[in-house]
Design a protein around this motif. Structure first.
Motif, PDB file in Angstrom:
ATOM      1  N   UNK A 197      -4.893  -3.103  -6.897  1.00 46.50           N
ATOM      2  CA  UNK A 197      -5.689  -2.710  -5.716  1.00 46.50           C
ATOM      3  C   UNK A 197      -6.188  -1.275  -5.826  1.00 46.50           C
ATOM      4  N   UNK A 221     -13.537   0.991  -7.357  1.00 49.49           N
ATOM      5  CA  UNK A 221     -14.855   0.351  -7.317  1.00 49.49           C
ATOM      6  C   UNK A 221     -15.473   0.404  -5.917  1.00 49.49           C
ATOM      7  N   UNK A 222     -14.633   0.450  -4.899  1.00 47.38           N
ATOM      8  CA  UNK A 222     -15.160   0.565  -3.541  1.00 47.38           C
ATOM      9  C   UNK A 222     -15.846   1.923  -3.348  1.00 47.38           C
ATOM     10  N   UNK A 262     -10.652  -7.910 -15.039  1.00 46.64           N
ATOM     11  CA  UNK A 262     -11.189  -7.443 -13.760  1.00 46.64           C
ATOM     12  C   UNK A 262     -12.384  -6.511 -13.986  1.00 46.64           C
ATOM     13  N   UNK A 263     -12.264  -5.635 -14.960  1.00 49.07           N
ATOM     14  CA  UNK A 263     -13.381  -4.732 -15.278  1.00 49.07           C
ATOM     15  C   UNK A 263     -14.616  -5.554 -15.685  1.00 49.07           C
ATOM     16  N   UNK A 270     -17.511   1.337 -16.410  1.00 52.74           N
ATOM     17  CA  UNK A 270     -16.924   0.084 -16.911  1.00 52.74           C
ATOM     18  C   UNK A 270     -16.621   0.167 -18.405  1.00 52.74           C
ATOM     19  N   UNK A 320     -16.497  -6.820 -12.760  1.00 48.29           N
ATOM     20  CA  UNK A 320     -17.357  -5.796 -12.147  1.00 48.29           C
ATOM     21  C   UNK A 320     -18.589  -5.520 -13.002  1.00 48.29           C
ATOM     22  N   UNK A 321     -18.478  -5.731 -14.294  1.00 53.68           N
ATOM     23  CA  UNK A 321     -19.639  -5.542 -15.159  1.00 53.68           C
ATOM     24  C   UNK A 321     -20.717  -6.587 -14.847  1.00 53.68           C
ATOM     25  N   UNK A 355     -26.372   2.262 -11.041  1.00 58.61           N
ATOM     26  CA  UNK A 355     -26.109   1.210 -12.020  1.00 58.61           C
ATOM     27  C   UNK A 355     -25.667   1.794 -13.377  1.00 58.61           C
ATOM     28  N   UNK A 410     -26.369  -7.466 -10.964  1.00 57.57           N
ATOM     29  CA  UNK A 410     -27.071  -8.088  -9.834  1.00 57.57           C
ATOM     30  C   UNK A 410     -28.251  -7.223  -9.400  1.00 57.57           C
ATOM     31  N   UNK A 411     -29.426  -7.834  -9.348  1.00 62.91           N
ATOM     32  CA  UNK A 411     -30.649  -7.094  -9.024  1.00 62.91           C
ATOM     33  C   UNK A 411     -30.998  -7.137  -7.537  1.00 62.91           C
ATOM     34  N   UNK A 440     -15.002  -6.734  -2.961  1.00 59.58           N
ATOM     35  CA  UNK A 440     -13.876  -5.790  -2.962  1.00 59.58           C
ATOM     36  C   UNK A 440     -12.886  -6.091  -1.843  1.00 59.58           C
ATOM     37  N   UNK A 494     -19.169   1.877  -5.023  1.00 58.11           N
ATOM     38  CA  UNK A 494     -20.136   1.088  -4.252  1.00 58.11           C
ATOM     39  C   UNK A 494     -20.794   1.900  -3.131  1.00 58.11           C
ATOM     40  N   UNK A 519     -20.947  -6.701  -3.227  1.00 57.45           N
ATOM     41  CA  UNK A 519     -19.803  -6.031  -3.863  1.00 57.45           C
ATOM     42  C   UNK A 519     -18.781  -5.614  -2.809  1.00 57.45           C
ATOM     43  N   UNK A 520     -19.280  -5.214  -1.661  1.00 57.25           N
ATOM     44  CA  UNK A 520     -18.371  -4.840  -0.584  1.00 57.25           C
ATOM     45  C   UNK A 520     -17.502  -6.036  -0.172  1.00 57.25           C
ATOM     46  N   UNK A 541     -10.965  -9.077  -2.898  1.00 55.13           N
ATOM     47  CA  UNK A 541     -10.015  -8.752  -3.969  1.00 55.13           C
ATOM     48  C   UNK A 541      -8.761  -8.102  -3.392  1.00 55.13           C
ATOM     49  N   UNK A 542      -8.975  -7.161  -2.473  1.00 54.24           N
ATOM     50  CA  UNK A 542      -7.830  -6.517  -1.811  1.00 54.24           C
ATOM     51  C   UNK A 542      -6.975  -7.553  -1.089  1.00 54.24           C
ATOM     52  N   UNK A 549      -9.408  -1.674  -7.579  1.00 55.24           N
ATOM     53  CA  UNK A 549     -10.417  -2.200  -6.643  1.00 55.24           C
ATOM     54  C   UNK A 549     -10.912  -1.071  -5.730  1.00 55.24           C
ATOM     55  N   UNK A 593     -27.064  -6.365  -3.261  1.00 55.54           N
ATOM     56  CA  UNK A 593     -25.951  -6.106  -4.185  1.00 55.54           C
ATOM     57  C   UNK A 593     -24.786  -5.355  -3.526  1.00 55.54           C
ATOM     58  N   UNK A 594     -25.115  -4.314  -2.769  1.00 55.27           N
ATOM     59  CA  UNK A 594     -24.069  -3.485  -2.179  1.00 55.27           C
ATOM     60  C   UNK A 594     -23.208  -4.295  -1.202  1.00 55.27           C
ATOM     61  N   UNK A 649     -22.466  -5.664 -11.689  1.00 56.15           N
ATOM     62  CA  UNK A 649     -23.382  -4.539 -11.906  1.00 56.15           C
ATOM     63  C   UNK A 649     -24.744  -5.000 -12.436  1.00 56.15           C
ATOM     64  N   UNK A 659       0.794  -1.235   0.000  1.00 63.92           N
ATOM     65  CA  UNK A 659       0.000   0.000   0.000  1.00 63.92           C
ATOM     66  C   UNK A 659       0.825   1.283   0.000  1.00 63.92           C
TER      67      UNK A 659
END
Lengths: 321, 321
Positions: free
Chosen positions: A109, A115-116, B111-112, A134, B115-116, A127, B121-122, B134, A119, B130-131, B137-138, A112, B126-127, B119, A28
């Motif tokens: 990262x 994207x955080x 990676x993009x 994207x 995330x697509x 959306x 996800x209904x 993320x 979110x 994704x959290x 991923x980190x 990422x 969702x939030x 995006x 980091x």
């Protein structure tokens, strides 16, 4: 309405927090180092301005602006690896300071983290905004790949080069404006005009960059004149000469690019001037600026609201150096 | 309830579409090539199973499963660059086939693309999903960085190594399960137990991997025995020996790692057996498996619903080869 300087100051302040955990520092610290090198932060400000063109700036706009700036820095870190660039803003690049592998991961990262922030967006338009983000991210990667492909191609046509510049540089400026506009509740037509404004402005900026490398005042430009020529970069001026110069000009330019004589810069500049490519580039930039402002004019809000964007655009593309 | 084989077949079918545009082929063909190499697709199936543990599989689960698999492939492409690995699934890696720069960019757009899919996800969750995505991923990036840091460190403690494995390998398995569980409306307690199940199972799997490299049946294992030893990898067995072997064992192991004699593998294996590190690793794996199943037991759903996961877990960590 806020001017670029005001928004820039406020964004810089909000952005100057730590965006990454403390540990592992080996991952980091490189990112915090890179962000600390600063930058003009044009893209996040465009997002804020795109928002304020239609409404008051909403809290979500700051999250999106932050995501955009982190994304932009991610692309810089990875581009610097690919270009083997030793310096960025006169300081060592991440891969130069920490090694290629760490720079690669640090960039990952950083994306990422972008994207955080996305979110966190509360707007019902989240959306749509992420979808635009994207698409733009993909396009920026495409632009970088096409730019690398060009290095291996003998001939690059002007329209291919324009498309590459659009992808690599312009779409992020355009999308930053549009994301703000979406948040501001802009109509589809207004969004499209604002996007087009950003896209044309971005191309004008790049034409100018290529032009200034050759004909800018080095004292004001802050860079060595002819850097692109020395690096054999396929700029607007090179491509135009190869595409529509006389056979003698084309032959001479190719020979200079291959043989790299000590007076290469002066001789390439002479070819550009002889072929009128300097004037052509200047006019091309003007065309794009005119087109950009036509799109800005089309946007159905009071002209007073457009002032900060107009001023910023003039600052970006009408510098005389 | 669906068994691994059924879900695997259905996922493979849904996943075998083109995930990237046709052009520029120089950017997207590398990704389509890499995805065509296949894989066990364990992580997306874990997501589907995590969902079905609590409810019927919802359409969103397929989007998330796809995002997870794309993310996993992104990490493989970038890890292969960092590890300078020439082969993956017995085929040339992306950077080997297309060059480092393209592999870097191809990973980025992979990676993009992940995330697509997120995006799409209904679900109201969702939030949250994704959290978790993320954070995971980190953590995966952190694990890779810590692993690289270890190569430069003289001493690595067992608990540091465990944490690295957890980050690099386990958290994605655990999070895949939890994302499915969130979609299925699982309580926080059930989610936590399912996450812990995946985490402990992942560590057991890695201990087994290190063990099999030394003591597996090469005919069944499909890899050369002692590959990690030849590469001087700091495995569970090496770290345990360095941490709690006799001074003579430690000295001998360090000497062998430095001098690389032709009978290195046999002699390192002898040290492991002499010190009982083979038995220790086998027991360590068993401990993690036991702990994993305790967490699975804790989950408050009818035991019949747990059967597919139980079978998959046994398949993953109780292979005798």
């Amino acid at each position: 309405m806020h001017a670029f300087e005001e928004l820039s100051k406020e964004f810089a302040q909000k952005f100057s927090v730590r965006h990454f955990p403390e540990q592992p520092a080996s991952l980091y610290d490189p990112n915090e180092y890179f962000l600390s090198l600063g930058g003009k932060r044009v893209r996040p400000i465009l997002c804020l301005m795109g928002n304020e063109l239609f409404d008051e700036i909403v809290p979500d706009a700051w999250h999106i602006a932050t995501a955009i700036e982190l994304f932009h820095n991610f692309t810089l870190i990875h581009d610097d690896i690919m270009d083997k660039a030793p310096l960025r803003r006169n300081m060592p690049t991440v891969h130069e300071k920490y090694g290629d592998s760490t720079a690669l991961l640090a960039g990952d990262v950083m994306l990422v983290a972008a994207y955080d922030y996305l979110n966190k967006v509360k707007s019902e338009q989240q959306r749509k905004i992420i979808s635009l983000f994207n698409r733009t991210a993909r396009e920026v990667c495409e632009g970088q790949q096409i730019d690398m492909d060009f290095e291996k191609q003998e001939t690059v046509h002007l329209d291919e080069y324009l498309r590459m510049i659009e992808l690599k540089t312009s779409v992020l400026l355009a999308a930053s404006l549009q994301m703000g506009a979406i948040l501001g509740g802009a109509s589809r037509g207004n969004q499209d005009d604002l996007y087009a404004f950003g896209r044309e402005l971005g191309i004008a900026f790049q034409v100018q960059d290529d032009y200034l490398d050759c004909f800018g005042d080095p004292a004001k430009f802050g860079k060595q004149v002819g850097g692109d020529i020395l690096a054999n970069k396929k700029t607007f001026l090179v491509i135009k000469t190869l595409e529509s110069g006389t056979p003698a000009q084309v032959k001479e330019l190719k020979r200079l690019m291959q043989e790299n004589p000590s007076d290469k810069v002066a001789r390439v500049l002479a070819i550009f001037q002889e072929g009128g490519v300097d004037k052509w580039a200047f006019d091309l930039k003007e065309q794009y600026i005119t087109s950009a402002f036509q799109h800005l004019d089309n946007i159905a809000v009071l002209s007073g609201r457009k002032e900060p964007l107009t001023k910023l655009a003039h600052f970006l593309v009408q510098r005389d150096y």
